[in-house]
Design a protein around this motif. Structure first.
Motif, short mmCIF file in Angstrom:
data_model
loop_
_atom_site.label_atom_id
_atom_site.label_comp_id
_atom_site.label_asym_id
_atom_site.label_seq_id
_atom_site.Cartn_x
_atom_site.Cartn_y
_atom_site.Cartn_z
N VAL A 75 0.85 -1.18 0.00
CA VAL A 75 0.00 0.00 0.00
C VAL A 75 0.89 1.23 0.00
O VAL A 75 1.85 1.31 0.77
N SER A 76 0.58 2.18 -0.87
CA SER A 76 1.35 3.41 -0.98
C SER A 76 0.42 4.60 -0.77
O SER A 76 -0.64 4.70 -1.39
N LEU A 77 0.82 5.51 0.13
CA LEU A 77 0.06 6.73 0.41
C LEU A 77 0.86 7.92 -0.10
O LEU A 77 1.69 8.48 0.62
N PRO A 78 0.65 8.33 -1.34
CA PRO A 78 1.42 9.46 -1.88
C PRO A 78 0.86 10.79 -1.42
O PRO A 78 -0.32 10.93 -1.11
N SER A 79 1.74 11.79 -1.36
CA SER A 79 1.33 13.17 -1.11
C SER A 79 2.11 14.05 -2.08
O SER A 79 2.83 13.56 -2.95
N ASN A 80 1.99 15.35 -1.93
CA ASN A 80 2.63 16.26 -2.88
C ASN A 80 4.14 16.14 -2.88
O ASN A 80 4.78 16.24 -3.92
N SER A 81 4.74 15.91 -1.71
CA SER A 81 6.20 15.94 -1.62
C SER A 81 6.80 14.68 -1.00
O SER A 81 8.01 14.61 -0.83
N ALA A 82 5.97 13.71 -0.65
CA ALA A 82 6.50 12.53 0.05
C ALA A 82 5.62 11.33 -0.23
O ALA A 82 4.62 11.40 -0.94
N GLU A 83 6.02 10.20 0.36
CA GLU A 83 5.24 8.98 0.19
C GLU A 83 5.46 8.06 1.38
O GLU A 83 6.58 7.90 1.86
N GLN A 84 4.36 7.50 1.87
CA GLN A 84 4.42 6.48 2.91
C GLN A 84 4.08 5.16 2.24
O GLN A 84 3.06 5.05 1.56
N THR A 85 4.94 4.16 2.40
CA THR A 85 4.74 2.87 1.75
C THR A 85 4.79 1.76 2.78
O THR A 85 5.66 1.74 3.65
N TYR A 86 3.81 0.84 2.68
CA TYR A 86 3.77 -0.33 3.54
C TYR A 86 3.87 -1.58 2.66
O TYR A 86 3.12 -1.71 1.69
#
Length: 373
Positions: free
Chosen positions: A98-109
């Protein structure tokens, strides 16, 4: 705001969602003529959803949040007002990404079946956790491990949990991300004391997996939350998606299994569940380390007549500071605290760190809190 506080913010949102297992999928209705599908009874459709087998799939999920929540630094954009995206993949046997992208970063599980990796591109940190309680107990990984990260599986759990307290109908057919679906409509029974008016779940006609959920509040015909697939690929996925190697220069830390993390986050005390169905309320305790107001503001001046309610900007540097900043002061026989209201959920946090949350009106939380004191 540090990473611990950001995690607590996500956990608070998860407490609300977890009250009835709602952290699921929804998307705008498909355009054009509804597909012609074989007739099916509500009971048969529900049973087919509950017994559906995991399926390898990947796609883009769109989150449309109309709860009015403000943007808070270091929290995923998916938790704030507006439209955002999630990318997800599962191999159907227990591995997921699962990837949670944002404008300047990304959280990936990434769950490879034995380890759950949490990659934060902003802090360049990787946290490695045993994937599920099987790891804590030294057991063989379950094939359902990856379902912890699969939003379709979470929606499937919702149907299973809510059928006893709902009036269920098949509302017709539709198309989601190019796939024909049945629309399953869950309405709280008359005795349920909930802010929710209806949950509409679109079920893939072939796989029987939920592909969309629209959550509607009382008094509104516009969904408060819509989260769902805008594109989907059902079938085998690239195996490399379910492996993870820490990027060069990343800091790697080792965490605990999900249940152990929850125990730590609540001072080793498991949350208390009050009620059932749509009225379910979760009661938990914030860690002692989060009770301070922020640097140089532990005593807290007042601007509301309630101790600790301060206008100092330093309060926003702590979880309790954020709660007092965005919440509304409340008090009663149980003490004092702050309440955060949305159209579908309510969270009450007391000054001594008790958290009470659910898809219910504020009065229900106060009653449950007073009864627990």
């Amino acid at each position: 705001m540090n990473r611990r506080m950001a995690t607590l913010g996500v956990a608070a949102a998860g407490v609300v969602a977890g009250a009835v297992g709602l952290g699921v999928l929804a998307a705008p209705a498909g355009a054009g003529q509804p597909p012609n599908l074989p007739a099916i009874s509500p009971a048969a459709l529900v049973q087919s959803v509950i017994t559906a087998k995991p399926t390898a799939m990947g796609g883009t999920v769109e989150v449309d949040n109309n709860l009015g929540l403000p943007a808070i630094p270091d929290l995923p954009s998916q938790l704030t007002n507006g439209t955002s995206q999630i990318r997800m993949w599962t191999d159907g046997t227990g591995k997921a990404r699962v990837s949670l992208p944002s404008n300047s970063a990304e959280q990936t599980y990434v769950d490879d079946g034995t380890t759950l990796y949490d990659w934060d591109s902003t802090s360049k940190t990787v946290t490695e956790n045993p994937a599920g309680e099987h790891a804590r107990a030294g057991q063989t990984p379950s094939k359902d491990t990856g379902r912890e990260l699969d939003p379709a599986a979470m929606a499937q759990q919702l149907v299973s949990q809510m059928q006893a307290t709902s009036t269920i109908e098949v509302g017709g057919t539709d198309t989601v991300a190019g796939r024909p679906v049945y629309d399953l409509v869950l309405t709280p029974k008359a005795q349920e004391k909930t802010l929710l008016r209806q949950v509409q779940i679109s079920i893939d006609s072939q796989t029987r997996l939920p592909l969309r959920v629209s959550v509607l509040a009382n008094g509104s015909s516009t969904p408060a939350v819509q989260v769902g697939f805008t594109s989907i690929d059902v079938g085998p996925q690239d195996p490399s998606l379910f492996t993870f190697a820490p990027p060069a220069g990343a800091t790697v830390t080792h965490g605990d299994s999900p249940n152990k993390q929850l125990g730590k986050a609540t001072d080793q005390t498991a949350p208390t569940i009050v009620g059932s169905g749509w009225d379910t309320v979760i009661m938990a305790k914030l860690p002692a380390g989060t009770m301070t107001s922020g640097a140089g503001d532990s005593s807290g001046s007042t601007n509301s007549g309630i101790p600790g309610r301060s206008s100092s900007s330093s309060r926003s540097a702590s979880p309790m500071g954020l709660i007092s900043q965005f919440g509304t002061p409340v008090s009663g026989s149980w003490g004092h605290g702050w309440v955060i209201n949305t159209s579908i959920a309510t969270v009450l946090v007391t000054s001594d760190g008790q958290v009470v949350a659910g898809f219910v009106p504020e009065q229900v939380l106060i009653s449950d809190l007073a009864g627990a004191k």
